[in-house]
Design a protein around this motif. Sequence first.
Motif, PDB file in Angstrom:
ATOM      1  N   THR A 136      17.016 -58.644 -16.518  1.00 13.65           N
ATOM      2  CA  THR A 136      18.096 -59.581 -15.980  1.00 13.65           C
ATOM      3  C   THR A 136      17.465 -60.024 -14.736  1.00 13.65           C
ATOM      4  N   GLN A 137      16.693 -59.420 -13.885  1.00 10.36           N
ATOM      5  CA  GLN A 137      15.839 -60.008 -13.011  1.00 10.36           C
ATOM      6  C   GLN A 137      14.928 -61.096 -13.350  1.00 10.36           C
ATOM      7  N   ARG A 138      14.369 -60.773 -14.425  1.00  8.11           N
ATOM      8  CA  ARG A 138      13.353 -61.799 -14.960  1.00  8.11           C
ATOM      9  C   ARG A 138      13.804 -62.988 -15.369  1.00  8.11           C
ATOM     10  N   ILE A 139      15.232 -62.866 -16.143  1.00  7.82           N
ATOM     11  CA  ILE A 139      16.089 -64.114 -16.344  1.00  7.82           C
ATOM     12  C   ILE A 139      16.302 -65.006 -15.105  1.00  7.82           C
ATOM     13  N   GLY A 140      16.806 -64.286 -14.121  1.00  6.45           N
ATOM     14  CA  GLY A 140      16.822 -64.876 -12.646  1.00  6.45           C
ATOM     15  C   GLY A 140      15.719 -65.362 -12.222  1.00  6.45           C
ATOM     16  N   GLU A 141      14.789 -64.863 -12.498  1.00  6.32           N
ATOM     17  CA  GLU A 141      13.395 -65.484 -11.869  1.00  6.32           C
ATOM     18  C   GLU A 141      12.911 -66.826 -12.553  1.00  6.32           C
ATOM     19  N   ARG A 142      13.304 -66.926 -13.910  1.00 12.46           N
ATOM     20  CA  ARG A 142      12.943 -67.890 -14.632  1.00 12.46           C
ATOM     21  C   ARG A 142      13.891 -69.133 -14.342  1.00 12.46           C
ATOM     22  N   LEU A 143      15.279 -68.789 -14.216  1.00 14.53           N
ATOM     23  CA  LEU A 143      16.250 -69.685 -13.874  1.00 14.53           C
ATOM     24  C   LEU A 143      15.903 -70.376 -12.439  1.00 14.53           C
ATOM     25  N   ALA A 144      15.414 -69.580 -11.511  1.00 10.73           N
ATOM     26  CA  ALA A 144      15.116 -69.867 -10.386  1.00 10.73           C
ATOM     27  C   ALA A 144      14.176 -71.004 -10.087  1.00 10.73           C
ATOM     28  N   ARG A 145      13.078 -70.923 -11.021  1.00 11.58           N
ATOM     29  CA  ARG A 145      12.112 -71.937 -11.012  1.00 11.58           C
ATOM     30  C   ARG A 145      12.820 -73.373 -11.391  1.00 11.58           C
ATOM     31  N   LEU A 146      13.876 -73.722 -11.894  1.00  7.99           N
ATOM     32  CA  LEU A 146      14.559 -74.845 -12.116  1.00  7.99           C
ATOM     33  C   LEU A 146      15.475 -75.238 -10.990  1.00  7.99           C
ATOM     34  N   LEU A 147      15.768 -74.354 -10.071  1.00  9.30           N
ATOM     35  CA  LEU A 147      16.869 -74.831  -9.195  1.00  9.30           C
ATOM     36  C   LEU A 147      16.266 -75.518  -8.089  1.00  9.30           C
ATOM     37  N   GLU A 148      17.072 -76.379  -7.420  1.00 11.70           N
ATOM     38  CA  GLU A 148      16.567 -77.307  -6.390  1.00 11.70           C
ATOM     39  C   GLU A 148      17.883 -77.122  -5.048  1.00 11.70           C
ATOM     40  N   SER A 149      17.424 -77.822  -4.228  1.00 11.57           N
ATOM     41  CA  SER A 149      18.351 -78.061  -3.051  1.00 11.57           C
ATOM     42  C   SER A 149      19.508 -78.196  -3.524  1.00 11.57           C
ATOM     43  N   GLY A 150      20.527 -77.736  -2.856  1.00 11.21           N
ATOM     44  CA  GLY A 150      22.099 -78.111  -3.036  1.00 11.21           C
ATOM     45  C   GLY A 150      22.690 -77.686  -4.467  1.00 11.21           C
ATOM     46  N   ASP A 151      21.640 -76.901  -5.094  1.00  8.93           N
ATOM     47  CA  ASP A 151      22.361 -76.212  -6.382  1.00  8.93           C
ATOM     48  C   ASP A 151      23.560 -74.883  -6.213  1.00  8.93           C
ATOM     49  N   VAL A 152      24.396 -74.912  -7.018  1.00  5.62           N
ATOM     50  CA  VAL A 152      25.375 -73.992  -6.843  1.00  5.62           C
ATOM     51  C   VAL A 152      25.540 -73.011  -8.293  1.00  5.62           C
TER      52      VAL A 152
END
Lengths: 366, 167
Positions: free
Chosen positions: B20-36
């Motif tokens: 679950t943490q690794r999935i979060g880690e991968r998702l995080a790499r695509l996140l930018e300022s202002g994302d919810v």
Amino acid sequence: MSLILGLETSCDETAAAVVADGRKILSSVVASQVELHRQYGGVFPEMASRQHILDIVPVLEETLLGAAGAEWTALDALAVTSGPGLVGSLLVGVNVAKAIAWATALPLIGVNHLEAHLYANWLFTPAEGTNEEIKPLPAPRFPLICLIVSGGHTDLVLMTGHGQYRVLGRTVDDAAGEAFDKVARLLGLGYPGGPAIQAQAGGGNPQRFDLPRPMLKDGYNFSFSGLKTAVLRIVQKYEGRGRKPFKQRSRMVTSRTAPLLRRLPLADLAASFQAAVVDVLVEKTKRATEQFQVEQVLLAGGVASNTLLRQQMVARLNVPVRYPPPELCTDNAAMVASTGYFKYMTGERHSWDLDVCPSLALTHPS
Amino acid sequence: MTPILTANIVDFISHSAEQTQRIGERLARLLESGDVICLEGDLGAGKTCLTQGIGRGLGVQSAITSPTFIIVNEYPLPDRSHKLYHIDLYRVQNAAEACSTGLEDILFGNGTCVIEWAERVREILPDNRLWVTLRYVDETKRELHFEARGARFEALLQRFRQEAFGI
């Protein structure tokens, strides 16, 4: 004799106190907001800061009257909690303290709330109505291990002198007190969770449920999230799992309203949960005392008033264990004044740019 | 039945907290300022666990712990001007209460927001968002259901699917 006025508004208690030489409580007043927040199952930030604004001046007046009508001029310094805590609540205390410091020209000292909890162990209250002073316990001796356990924190700290800390471990998810609050809510026992679970656990069998002891052998960090989940699964098993939305569930498990379901052995579950938390806290503290060859162990924070935790610490540790009386375990300003005194003595002062820091830590784990 | 591949949905079964943490880690790499990112799921479903992964992916140095007690935790992000806000509405009942905690300022600011118990404040959430529903399957397994709202998150989710699962 140095007199320090302490102010504490980091969470849901508005408190002021006058303490002599960092140890003797001359006056300590706490206005609790627990009734106000009971309906939310926890502190509600905006309401907390509004209530602090209403309470702070009366609390200050009562404190000074209690300290034999101490005049501002009799004080040596002013200590105030600047973090960690709720930002809106902290702001009230820090700004009131700055206003007083400006008006009276007293030195201003910002104090870390976690550090203050430890200093509750230095405090004593002189016996009332007698001139004869009971001899207080000698001050704690360094080096020592401190366990700070509250609703927001679970920190195991090595303290080698005043202001000398090394955080050995802390929670990686939920704080111990938070686990008590969340499990109490799951079991429909209300808020605050610590006393509610302790009361319920009194008649229970702590061996009835074999709950996990997370990270027991694993360094000095703590984890209580999995324990909370384990309790939830047991509750669900008893009520026919997962069909009811969460809010109704907590109401259903009370014995009176759950006639159709197998009755949840509330006392046994509360006792088993409490035993699991205490087991982990005691075991890690014990290991730390052995590794660092300390003189004493100090308990601090709201969860330190848990009776089983105190008993088990005393019974299982090979060094003396100290803990404050319950009224000094929860938030108060005497502990802030005490911390302020030891900082005052080393010349620590803050200027007008003292700011609140909601996530202030002692030091980072090394 | 939901079609197997819908543009704005990704389903996933995680077999461990670490996964679950690794999935979060991968998702995080695509996140930018202002994302919810909105998280919905019962106690113990893995919301904080996923957030810890997101924090790791964003490079947060300190440990991400439960913010239940103070409702919002903020973490500075290395090499970036915005912060990660980890919000926990467990103790909040509705949007009105959430507003009085200053939630709107954070939601419409420039930080990256992860909100636990987001379903309680649906009406004040931005239209563009990623909704993650977490469900307990058994002791170690959790079902994660990602649903994108708005063009920004549909594109993000598509990239996430390609990078994480190769489909």
